[in-house]
Write a protein that holds these residues in place. Structure first.
Motif, PDB file in Angstrom:
ATOM      1  N   VAL A  77      31.861   6.525 -37.377  1.00 41.55           N
ATOM      2  CA  VAL A  77      30.467   6.536 -36.967  1.00 41.55           C
ATOM      3  C   VAL A  77      29.768   7.709 -37.641  1.00 41.55           C
ATOM      4  O   VAL A  77      30.411   8.603 -38.198  1.00 41.55           O
ATOM      5  N   ASN A  78      28.448   7.723 -37.588  1.00 43.67           N
ATOM      6  CA  ASN A  78      27.659   8.838 -38.083  1.00 43.67           C
ATOM      7  C   ASN A  78      27.195   9.661 -36.892  1.00 43.67           C
ATOM      8  O   ASN A  78      26.732   9.098 -35.892  1.00 43.67           O
ATOM      9  N   VAL A  79      27.303  10.970 -36.985  1.00 46.25           N
ATOM     10  CA  VAL A  79      27.043  11.849 -35.847  1.00 46.25           C
ATOM     11  C   VAL A  79      25.995  12.885 -36.218  1.00 46.25           C
ATOM     12  O   VAL A  79      26.033  13.461 -37.320  1.00 46.25           O
ATOM     13  N   GLN A 124      22.723  21.465 -33.360  1.00 40.55           N
ATOM     14  CA  GLN A 124      22.682  22.661 -34.195  1.00 40.55           C
ATOM     15  C   GLN A 124      22.134  22.384 -35.595  1.00 40.55           C
ATOM     16  O   GLN A 124      21.629  23.302 -36.259  1.00 40.55           O
ATOM     17  N   VAL A 125      22.239  21.127 -36.067  1.00 42.43           N
ATOM     18  CA  VAL A 125      21.770  20.782 -37.415  1.00 42.43           C
ATOM     19  C   VAL A 125      20.967  19.482 -37.323  1.00 42.43           C
ATOM     20  O   VAL A 125      21.462  18.410 -37.682  1.00 42.43           O
ATOM     21  N   PRO A 126      19.749  19.535 -36.804  1.00 38.05           N
ATOM     22  CA  PRO A 126      18.969  18.307 -36.638  1.00 38.05           C
ATOM     23  C   PRO A 126      18.675  17.637 -37.982  1.00 38.05           C
ATOM     24  O   PRO A 126      18.552  18.304 -39.011  1.00 38.05           O
ATOM     25  N   ARG A 127      18.632  16.307 -37.940  1.00 35.73           N
ATOM     26  CA  ARG A 127      18.313  15.462 -39.092  1.00 35.73           C
ATOM     27  C   ARG A 127      19.400  15.463 -40.168  1.00 35.73           C
ATOM     28  O   ARG A 127      19.192  14.962 -41.266  1.00 35.73           O
ATOM     29  N   SER A 128      20.545  16.042 -39.844  1.00 36.92           N
ATOM     30  CA  SER A 128      21.689  15.962 -40.758  1.00 36.92           C
ATOM     31  C   SER A 128      22.811  15.229 -40.030  1.00 36.92           C
ATOM     32  O   SER A 128      23.097  15.513 -38.872  1.00 36.92           O
ATOM     33  N   TRP A 129      23.441  14.299 -40.732  1.00 40.28           N
ATOM     34  CA  TRP A 129      24.450  13.450 -40.113  1.00 40.28           C
ATOM     35  C   TRP A 129      25.773  13.617 -40.855  1.00 40.28           C
ATOM     36  O   TRP A 129      25.803  13.897 -42.055  1.00 40.28           O
ATOM     37  N   ILE A 169      37.489  17.447 -35.727  1.00 41.54           N
ATOM     38  CA  ILE A 169      36.629  17.934 -36.798  1.00 41.54           C
ATOM     39  C   ILE A 169      37.247  19.150 -37.449  1.00 41.54           C
ATOM     40  O   ILE A 169      37.700  20.075 -36.771  1.00 41.54           O
ATOM     41  N   ARG A 170      37.241  19.152 -38.764  1.00 41.33           N
ATOM     42  CA  ARG A 170      37.675  20.324 -39.521  1.00 41.33           C
ATOM     43  C   ARG A 170      36.499  20.860 -40.312  1.00 41.33           C
ATOM     44  O   ARG A 170      35.807  20.095 -41.007  1.00 41.33           O
ATOM     45  N   SER A 171      36.237  22.137 -40.213  1.00 40.42           N
ATOM     46  CA  SER A 171      35.149  22.732 -40.983  1.00 40.42           C
ATOM     47  C   SER A 171      35.563  22.811 -42.451  1.00 40.42           C
ATOM     48  O   SER A 171      36.732  23.049 -42.772  1.00 40.42           O
ATOM     49  N   MET A 199      27.609  21.977 -43.612  1.00 35.83           N
ATOM     50  CA  MET A 199      26.760  22.491 -42.547  1.00 35.83           C
ATOM     51  C   MET A 199      27.096  21.878 -41.199  1.00 35.83           C
ATOM     52  O   MET A 199      27.213  22.579 -40.187  1.00 35.83           O
ATOM     53  N   VAL A 200      27.260  20.561 -41.157  1.00 34.74           N
ATOM     54  CA  VAL A 200      27.476  19.892 -39.879  1.00 34.74           C
ATOM     55  C   VAL A 200      28.869  20.203 -39.341  1.00 34.74           C
ATOM     56  O   VAL A 200      29.027  20.561 -38.163  1.00 34.74           O
ATOM     57  N   SER A 201      29.888  20.078 -40.185  1.00 35.87           N
ATOM     58  CA  SER A 201      31.246  20.334 -39.695  1.00 35.87           C
ATOM     59  C   SER A 201      31.403  21.787 -39.248  1.00 35.87           C
ATOM     60  O   SER A 201      32.035  22.065 -38.219  1.00 35.87           O
ATOM     61  N   ASN A 202      30.834  22.731 -39.991  1.00 34.73           N
ATOM     62  CA  ASN A 202      30.927  24.136 -39.595  1.00 34.73           C
ATOM     63  C   ASN A 202      30.201  24.390 -38.285  1.00 34.73           C
ATOM     64  O   ASN A 202      30.679  25.142 -37.426  1.00 34.73           O
ATOM     65  N   ALA A 203      29.036  23.747 -38.116  1.00 33.97           N
ATOM     66  CA  ALA A 203      28.283  23.923 -36.872  1.00 33.97           C
ATOM     67  C   ALA A 203      29.054  23.357 -35.685  1.00 33.97           C
ATOM     68  O   ALA A 203      29.073  23.950 -34.604  1.00 33.97           O
TER      69      ALA A 203
END
Length: 385
Positions: free
Chosen positions: A178-180, A184-189, A208-210, A215-219
């Protein structure tokens, strides 16, 4: 001739495959935002990934059209049309991006912009926009699901397990992704695979692995809080096990375990299954974060066997700050080495259904190693890379 004109299609494709391809894709978006300034607000601050993905998809579509194959391109475009509803995409947005793509082609090709090429370009943009608009209009389900983070476990330095309860259950097949979007990072999936089968109460789990620059995985790994509200798109992908298709080899690198774990948990519903051998790999032993769950599944299901693999034999000093992942006795002895090399050292697995999940590089290396040992390419499954 339009879409039947292979020479014209090749000319259009060449405009985006040269050394300046990134700049050309950027000019498409610049033109699009000039035609429709409000569309820029639907994107995050950094559009590098979106531009790169747009270029890859466009290149693939034109390659398929050149080969005179339409079924898979139309299927992909329909999926994208349904999925892009989560961005708030409208018919007008598709029409303006079609104009931007057409105008950029005309500007880039110069003297090569002949009558047949123009006709073909018009057919391509009309097909792309038409299929996506039609699929979005025909979709009756919600554009997205929302859920609340109820558990967060930092299981390693750069790996987190996040559990949510959705406001309404999400229907998907184990093994899909899925897309998430996170607050913390609006408008980024970011694409994530549920690590468990669909739950009628709306519970869902992600691993999840950063990654560097992600940006999204780290957040998610560093900043997620209990109570955060996530937005999740409908499911895609086709990883699956045919229970009548023979025994199975699964290869999971790090958090690539998630979709394969969901499939294994779903298989546990049945009394009889094909034999499944899972190789689960990480850099260090401490990064084999879900071995205890795998041990419990294997202990209860004789058709499942699990081989842990780590690149290094010992853990780094920082491992002491995180939970001990060592399972009780019962799994295969942990192997040392790179996952593709360890898996292929057991043979070609040519008699197996093969599912691979992990990083792009790991998938490519494992697939190549297995094929070199005699595995049939058509029996190897993995998500798009």
């Amino acid at each position: 001739m339009g879409l039947d004109d292979r020479n014209a299609l090749a000319t259009l494709r060449a405009a985006f495959t040269g050394p300046d391809s990134d700049e050309v894709i950027g000019r498409i978006f610049t033109c699009w935002f000039a035609l429709d300034p409000e569309i820029r607000d639907l994107f995050g601050a950094d559009m590098t990934d979106q531009r790169r993905t747009f270029g890859r998809v466009l290149d693939w579509l034109l390659g398929e059209f050149i080969a005179q194959r339409a079924d898979e391109p139309v299927s992909l475009l329909a999926q994208l049309g349904r999925d892009h509803r989560k961005y708030g995409a409208t018919k007008q947005h598709y029409e303006t991006i079609a104009h931007a793509l057409f105008a950029t082609w005309a500007a880039e090709l110069g003297e090569l912009w002949t009558g047949p090429v123009e006709e073909t370009a018009r057919d391509v943009v009309n097909l792309i926009a038409g299929v996506m608009i039609g699929a979005a209009d025909a979709e009756g389900g919600p554009a997205w699901w929302e859920g609340t983070v109820v558990e967060l476990h930092r299981v390693s330095r750069d790996i987190a397990v996040v559990r949510l309860i959705l406001d309404r259950p999400l229907d998907y097949q184990p093994g899909q992704y899925v897309n998430v979007q996170v607050p913390q990072v609006p408008r980024s999936w970011r694409y994530l695979s549920p690590a468990m089968p669909p739950d009628p109460e709306g519970r869902i789990e992600f691993h999840i692995r950063s990654v560097s620059g992600g940006m999204v995985s780290n957040a998610i790994v560093d900043e997620t809080q209990i109570g955060d509200r996530w937005r999740i798109s409908s499911a895609h992908g086709g990883l699956e096990v045919d229970r009548d298709g023979g025994d199975v080899l699964m290869v999971a690198g790090s958090t690539g375990l998630a979709p394969l774990r969901a499939i294994i948990m779903d298989l546990c519903r049945f009394g009889e299954n094909p034999r499944v051998h899972l190789f689960f790999g990480g850099r260090y032993p401490c990064e084999l974060y879900d071995l205890r769950t795998l041990w419990e599944l294997a202990a209860a299901n004789p058709w499942l066997s699990v081989t842990p693999v780590s690149e290094y034999n010992t853990d780094p000093p920082w491992a002491a700050d995180y939970p001990d992942v060592a399972p009780p006795r019962g799994l295969h002895v942990r192997q040392k080495g790179l996952l593709p090399e360890v898996v292929s050292s057991y043979g070609g697995w040519g008699d197996r259904q093969i599912l691979i999940s992990g990083s792009r590089a790991m998938i490519a290396a494992t697939r190549e190693a297995l094929i070199a040992k005699g595995a049939a390419a058509q029996r190897i499954q993995h998500d798009p890379v």
